[in-house]
Write an enzyme that holds these catalytic residues in place. Structure first.
Site, mmCIF file in Angstrom:
data_model
loop_
_atom_site.group_PDB
_atom_site.id
_atom_site.type_symbol
_atom_site.label_atom_id
_atom_site.label_comp_id
_atom_site.label_asym_id
_atom_site.label_seq_id
_atom_site.Cartn_x
_atom_site.Cartn_y
_atom_site.Cartn_z
ATOM 1 C CG ASN A 58 1.717 43.986 -31.743
ATOM 2 O OD1 ASN A 58 2.221 44.577 -30.840
ATOM 3 N ND2 ASN A 58 1.082 45.245 -32.564
ATOM 4 C CE LYS A 102 -1.619 45.990 -31.507
ATOM 5 N NZ LYS A 102 -2.968 46.393 -32.214
ATOM 6 C CG HIS A 112 1.248 47.510 -36.037
ATOM 7 N ND1 HIS A 112 -0.021 48.666 -35.665
ATOM 8 C CD2 HIS A 112 0.418 46.558 -35.344
ATOM 9 C CE1 HIS A 112 -0.900 47.985 -34.985
ATOM 10 N NE2 HIS A 112 -0.536 46.590 -35.199
ATOM 11 C CD GLU A 120 -2.673 49.498 -32.987
ATOM 12 O OE1 GLU A 120 -1.219 49.333 -32.345
ATOM 13 O OE2 GLU A 120 -3.004 49.247 -32.628
ATOM 14 C CD GLU A 167 -1.899 44.110 -38.112
ATOM 15 O OE1 GLU A 167 -1.871 42.820 -36.973
ATOM 16 O OE2 GLU A 167 -1.209 45.446 -37.509
ATOM 17 N N GLY A 212 -8.358 45.787 -33.253
ATOM 18 C CA GLY A 212 -9.061 46.979 -31.844
ATOM 19 C C GLY A 212 -10.542 46.473 -31.742
ATOM 20 C CB SER A 250 -10.737 41.943 -33.924
ATOM 21 O OG SER A 250 -10.958 43.424 -33.787
HETATM 22 P P1 13P Z 1 -6.027 43.135 -32.501
HETATM 23 O O1 13P Z 1 -6.069 41.483 -32.264
HETATM 24 O O2 13P Z 1 -6.192 43.979 -30.899
HETATM 25 O O3 13P Z 1 -7.441 43.560 -33.286
HETATM 26 O O4 13P Z 1 -4.694 44.134 -33.063
HETATM 27 C C1 13P Z 1 -4.390 43.512 -33.880
HETATM 28 C C2 13P Z 1 -2.816 43.527 -34.260
HETATM 29 O O5 13P Z 1 -2.997 45.148 -34.261
HETATM 30 C C3 13P Z 1 -1.772 43.244 -34.095
HETATM 31 O O6 13P Z 1 -1.092 43.790 -34.145
#
Ligand code: 13P
Length: 250
Positions: free
Chosen positions: A9, A11, A96, A98, A168, A174, A213
């Site tokens: 992803n 982002k 997601h 976010e 997740e 992150g 992560s």
């Molecule tokens: P990270 O791997 O940066 O923690 O993000 C995970 C994520 O949100 C993938 O959709």
């Protein structure tokens, strides 16, 4: 046999040229990835077409990071499932954390999105996960059960067969803090159990990815868990060598 998937992803990262470079890096190293591991990349909307051109003819699949909850028409700024499909996507990330957190994505909206995506023949990568406070309050199982039931229980078995689930935990995204393999396995097994309540044996066929992560140094241990069928990778997906190393961890 459940499909093993490692999905990146990206982002809100990469310009067109950066996305093309990253995709070329993946294509160049694809022969190092075990054949039974499916790679999926999810660049921003603006980079779907150029990335599609780079990965065309390879086994790497394309995903968008979202799609609209309406079919078409006067919805300025939105991108429909049909449009996503038309640029060569076979997957779409939906729900997601976010998007839930910053863009008011509710289960009600997600039901509409997932149905539209399935109607176009896209495979949704449906994300679930609890926040830190919810885990500390020991309500993480309830949160996850609700996220699944409110959306996935609205699907037929035929529809559910096309869905990939991604667990997740928000506190791991992150942050550099990964769920331990025990914590992740516990939730993945729980998710599969809930899916079995509604879909029976089909639950054994659904790929459940871990995200948060995930990196080359911890992927092997996570992927070794019986109910973890791959990863949804954020930060580490932005470096071709790291993403490939994660896929090689299988
Ligand atoms: P990270 O791997 O940066 O923690 O993000 C995970 C994520 O949100 C993938 O959709």
């Amino acid at each position: 046999m459940r499909k093993k998937i490692v999905a990146g992803n990206w982002k809100m990262n990469t310009t067109v040229s950066e996305a093309v470079e990253l995709a070329k890096g993946l294509v160049a190293s694809l022969n190092e990835v075990p054949e039974d591991v499916k790679l999926v990349v999810a660049p921003p909307f603006t980079n779907l077409v150029p990335v599609s051109d780079v990965i065309s003819g390879t086994s790497i699949a394309l995903s968008s990071q979202n799609c609209a909850d309406q079919e078409k028409g006067a919805y300025t700024g939105e991108v429909s499932a049909k449009m996503v499909k038309s640029v060569g996507c076979s997957y779409v990330i939906l729900g997601h954390s976010e998007r839930r957190e910053y863009y008011g994505e509710t289960s009600e909206k997600l039901v509409k999105k997932i149905k539209l995506a399935l109607g176009e023949g896209l495979s949704p990568i449906f994300c679930i996960g609890e926040k830190l406070q919810e885990r500390q309050d020991n309500i993480h199982f309830d949160v996850i059960a609700a996220q699944i039931k409110e959306v996935l229980f609205e699907l037929s078995a035929e529809e559910m067969a096309q869905v990939v689930v991604a667990y997740e935990p928000v506190w791991a995204i992150g942050t550099g803090v990964t769920a331990t393999s025990e914590q992740a396995q516990e939730i993945h097994a729980y998710v599969r159990g809930i899916l079995a309540e509604k879909f029976g044996e089909l639950a054994q066929e659904i790929s459940i990815l871990y995200g948060g992560s995930c990196k080359p140094s911890n992927a092997k241990e996570l992927f070794a868990c019986p109910d973890i069928d791959g990863g949804l990778i954020g930060g580490a997906a932005l470096k071709a060598s790291d993403f490939i190393a994660i896929a090689q961890s299988y």
